[in-house]
Design an enzyme around this catalytic site. Sequence first.
Site, PDB file in Angstrom:
ATOM      1  N   LYS A 154       0.822  -1.213   0.000  1.00  0.00           N
ATOM      2  CA  LYS A 154       0.000   0.000   0.000  1.00  0.00           C
ATOM      3  C   LYS A 154       0.863   1.273   0.000  1.00  0.00           C
ATOM      4  CE  LYS A 154      -2.161  -1.818   3.589  1.00  0.00           C
ATOM      5  NZ  LYS A 154      -1.776  -3.235   3.456  1.00  0.00           N
ATOM      6  N   ILE A 155       1.837   1.318   0.910  1.00  0.00           N
ATOM      7  CA  ILE A 155       2.647   2.538   1.035  1.00  0.00           C
ATOM      8  C   ILE A 155       3.617   2.670  -0.143  1.00  0.00           C
ATOM      9  CG2 ILE A 155       4.348   3.742   2.481  1.00  0.00           C
ATOM     10  CD1 ILE A 155       2.992   2.310   4.929  1.00  0.00           C
ATOM     11  N   THR A 229      11.139   4.451   6.130  1.00  0.00           N
ATOM     12  CA  THR A 229       9.961   4.767   6.953  1.00  0.00           C
ATOM     13  C   THR A 229       9.279   3.479   7.409  1.00  0.00           C
ATOM     14  OG1 THR A 229       8.629   4.930   4.945  1.00  0.00           O
ATOM     15  CG2 THR A 229       9.418   7.014   5.889  1.00  0.00           C
ATOM     16  N   SER A 230       9.975   2.328   7.255  1.00  0.00           N
ATOM     17  CA  SER A 230       9.294   1.059   7.564  1.00  0.00           C
ATOM     18  C   SER A 230       9.634   0.551   8.962  1.00  0.00           C
ATOM     19  CB  SER A 230       9.606   0.017   6.501  1.00  0.00           C
ATOM     20  OG  SER A 230       8.769   0.250   5.394  1.00  0.00           O
ATOM     21  N   ARG A 231      10.750  -0.116   9.121  1.00  0.00           N
ATOM     22  CA  ARG A 231      11.171  -0.575  10.442  1.00  0.00           C
ATOM     23  C   ARG A 231      12.682  -0.431  10.529  1.00  0.00           C
ATOM     24  NH1 ARG A 231       6.827   0.208  11.715  1.00  0.00           N
ATOM     25  NH2 ARG A 231       5.262  -1.142  12.640  1.00  0.00           N
ATOM     26  N   ASP A 255      12.972   7.499   9.515  1.00  0.00           N
ATOM     27  CA  ASP A 255      11.851   7.713  10.455  1.00  0.00           C
ATOM     28  C   ASP A 255      11.846   6.631  11.528  1.00  0.00           C
ATOM     29  OD1 ASP A 255       9.459   9.104  11.294  1.00  0.00           O
ATOM     30  OD2 ASP A 255       8.367   7.312  10.663  1.00  0.00           O
ATOM     31  N   GLU A 260      15.088   1.825  18.462  1.00  0.00           N
ATOM     32  CA  GLU A 260      14.252   2.980  18.813  1.00  0.00           C
ATOM     33  C   GLU A 260      13.353   2.750  20.020  1.00  0.00           C
ATOM     34  OE1 GLU A 260      11.849   3.233  15.133  1.00  0.00           O
ATOM     35  OE2 GLU A 260      10.103   2.753  16.353  1.00  0.00           O
ATOM     36  N   HIS A 292       9.698   8.131  14.308  1.00  0.00           N
ATOM     37  CA  HIS A 292       8.566   7.272  13.947  1.00  0.00           C
ATOM     38  C   HIS A 292       7.277   8.080  13.870  1.00  0.00           C
ATOM     39  CE1 HIS A 292       7.579   2.738  13.901  1.00  0.00           C
ATOM     40  NE2 HIS A 292       6.634   3.399  13.237  1.00  0.00           N
ATOM     41  N   PHE A 295       3.360   8.213  10.358  1.00  0.00           N
ATOM     42  CA  PHE A 295       1.911   7.943  10.358  1.00  0.00           C
ATOM     43  C   PHE A 295       1.096   9.114  10.898  1.00  0.00           C
ATOM     44  CE2 PHE A 295       0.767   7.575  14.854  1.00  0.00           C
ATOM     45  CZ  PHE A 295       2.034   7.657  15.430  1.00  0.00           C
TER      46      PHE A 295
HETATM   47  P1  NAI Z   1       1.871  -3.879   2.857  1.00  0.00           P
HETATM   48  O1  NAI Z   1       1.673  -5.166   3.568  1.00  0.00           O
HETATM   49  O2  NAI Z   1       0.744  -3.283   2.092  1.00  0.00           O
HETATM   50  O3  NAI Z   1       3.114  -3.993   1.866  1.00  0.00           O
HETATM   51  C1  NAI Z   1       4.333  -4.592   2.199  1.00  0.00           C
HETATM   52  C2  NAI Z   1       4.940  -5.122   0.929  1.00  0.00           C
HETATM   53  O4  NAI Z   1       6.239  -5.622   1.248  1.00  0.00           O
HETATM   54  C3  NAI Z   1       4.149  -6.265   0.290  1.00  0.00           C
HETATM   55  O5  NAI Z   1       3.904  -5.997  -1.076  1.00  0.00           O
HETATM   56  C4  NAI Z   1       5.045  -7.466   0.475  1.00  0.00           C
HETATM   57  O6  NAI Z   1       4.933  -8.402  -0.577  1.00  0.00           O
HETATM   58  C5  NAI Z   1       6.413  -6.792   0.470  1.00  0.00           C
HETATM   59  N1  NAI Z   1       7.455  -7.639   1.003  1.00  0.00           N
HETATM   60  C6  NAI Z   1       7.359  -8.701   1.846  1.00  0.00           C
HETATM   61  N2  NAI Z   1       8.572  -9.252   2.011  1.00  0.00           N
HETATM   62  C7  NAI Z   1       9.435  -8.542   1.260  1.00  0.00           C
HETATM   63  C8  NAI Z   1      10.826  -8.648   0.997  1.00  0.00           C
HETATM   64  N3  NAI Z   1      11.568  -9.637   1.528  1.00  0.00           N
HETATM   65  N4  NAI Z   1      11.395  -7.743   0.169  1.00  0.00           N
HETATM   66  C9  NAI Z   1      10.651  -6.763  -0.402  1.00  0.00           C
HETATM   67  N5  NAI Z   1       9.325  -6.630  -0.204  1.00  0.00           N
HETATM   68  C10 NAI Z   1       8.730  -7.510   0.624  1.00  0.00           C
HETATM   69  O7  NAI Z   1       2.405  -2.873   3.977  1.00  0.00           O
HETATM   70  P2  NAI Z   1       2.345  -1.286   3.966  1.00  0.00           P
HETATM   71  O8  NAI Z   1       1.059  -0.837   4.559  1.00  0.00           O
HETATM   72  O9  NAI Z   1       2.740  -0.774   2.635  1.00  0.00           O
HETATM   73  O10 NAI Z   1       3.476  -0.948   5.048  1.00  0.00           O
HETATM   74  C11 NAI Z   1       4.845  -1.190   4.791  1.00  0.00           C
HETATM   75  C12 NAI Z   1       5.609  -1.045   6.091  1.00  0.00           C
HETATM   76  O11 NAI Z   1       5.533   0.314   6.544  1.00  0.00           O
HETATM   77  C13 NAI Z   1       5.006  -1.839   7.275  1.00  0.00           C
HETATM   78  O12 NAI Z   1       5.506  -3.145   7.303  1.00  0.00           O
HETATM   79  C14 NAI Z   1       5.443  -1.063   8.474  1.00  0.00           C
HETATM   80  O13 NAI Z   1       6.637  -1.633   8.965  1.00  0.00           O
HETATM   81  C15 NAI Z   1       5.749   0.337   7.938  1.00  0.00           C
HETATM   82  N6  NAI Z   1       4.903   1.379   8.526  1.00  0.00           N
HETATM   83  C16 NAI Z   1       5.538   2.455   9.094  1.00  0.00           C
HETATM   84  C17 NAI Z   1       4.806   3.477   9.637  1.00  0.00           C
HETATM   85  C18 NAI Z   1       5.470   4.691  10.225  1.00  0.00           C
HETATM   86  O14 NAI Z   1       4.807   5.496  10.889  1.00  0.00           O
HETATM   87  N7  NAI Z   1       6.762   4.886  10.011  1.00  0.00           N
HETATM   88  C19 NAI Z   1       3.336   3.421   9.665  1.00  0.00           C
HETATM   89  C20 NAI Z   1       2.774   2.276   8.991  1.00  0.00           C
HETATM   90  C21 NAI Z   1       3.543   1.288   8.455  1.00  0.00           C
END
Ligand code: NAI
Length: 344
Positions: A154-155, A229-231, A255, A260, A292, A295
């Site tokens: 999604k992101i 911005t992920s983890r 982020d 953290e 962080h 969001f």
């Molecule tokens: P999502 O589940 O929609 O997309 C994640 C994508 O990563 C999927 O397409 C999946 O196939 C792919 N993926 C899985 N394993 C992988 C790998 N080994 N290599 C490359 N891609 C891989 O998740 P969304 O909503 O897009 O969120 C992504 C990340 O953003 C979350 O996991 C979360 O850690 C982080 N996040 C951070 C926030 C913040 O405030 N900084 C807030 C919300 C989410």
Amino acid sequence: MKKVAFFDTKPYDKIWFEQLKDKYDFEIKYFESKLNSDTAYMARKYDAVVAFVNDNIDANAIDVLYENDIKIIAMRCAGYNNVDFKAAYEKVHVVRVPAYSPFAVAEHAMALLLTINRKTHRAYSRTREYNFSLNGMIGFDLYKKTVGVIGTGKIGQIFMDICKGFGMNVIAYDPYPIKDKGIEYVELEELFQKSDIISLHCPLNKSTHHIVNENSLKLMKDGVYIVNTSRGALIDSEALLNAIKTQKVGGAGLDVYEEESDLFFEDFSNTILQDDTLSRLISMPNVLVTSHQAFLTNEALQNIAETTLDNLKGFFEGSLLENEICYQCDKKAVCEKDHKEKCF
Ligand code: NAI
């Protein structure tokens, strides 16, 4: 009326939960403490627990919750790498908010990139001291630069659209590519080699832990920019710091940070920070760390509150727990959600 224990509360968390709780008929007690094995007992008089990204929901914490008759943990976030799902299975249900505002996170990723590239963080400090010099402020056009997006969920997809709006050349890696969306997928190694900018949008798991490490950094272009911005643990922070020192990496917008959990969301401005890697990263002129906050928009906070309360309502009413997750969910034949409406 069901009673909910809310952990790791900050003033901005309360705004939307307070507005909505009466509509859902919940009584909420807000605890400032993070949820972990030492604090889990605080939920003993409650029916449910609401937790967040930096709570440590390990097997011990789960056992304490289970002994105190807690049947559900509602994560008010999307990521769930801080939950021991094996320990929770058949004891405590775990629900989450799968998406609250992918726009908020993708827009913040672009904000980090624009800042480190055009040095607006430095311009802000300079002009406040009437220093109007431009030395050290040169950036580059994003137009026609290649951005490599790791994770096209999604992101990642929204971030790619934003980049296309800037006229950038977008390539991506995802082990589960999406068809028919015109995304140019490449192998991970090729993405590392070809990208001027790399932005991480994948979850943290065994295969992505330290996906940016000493070896992958070697493959990257000199002066590459990295946005995360992920983890935090997607990046080996020591390796990143070394690559910044040698100027292999030209800039980083972070982020999230590997260590953290004891730092972010708190004020340490009056203490001596003990984390030398983070201090050193923050001291770099070409690194921007935000705590962080990707969001943190009104829209996301409202969605988080609504979905979390919907999840809890669904659980107590016995309806389908669409947002429940367990460690067997990906094995459809084993996870019982399809016919039991819950994972176990
Ligand atoms: P999502 O589940 O929609 O997309 C994640 C994508 O990563 C999927 O397409 C999946 O196939 C792919 N993926 C899985 N394993 C992988 C790998 N080994 N290599 C490359 N891609 C891989 O998740 P969304 O909503 O897009 O969120 C992504 C990340 O953003 C979350 O996991 C979360 O850690 C982080 N996040 C951070 C926030 C913040 O405030 N900084 C807030 C919300 C989410």
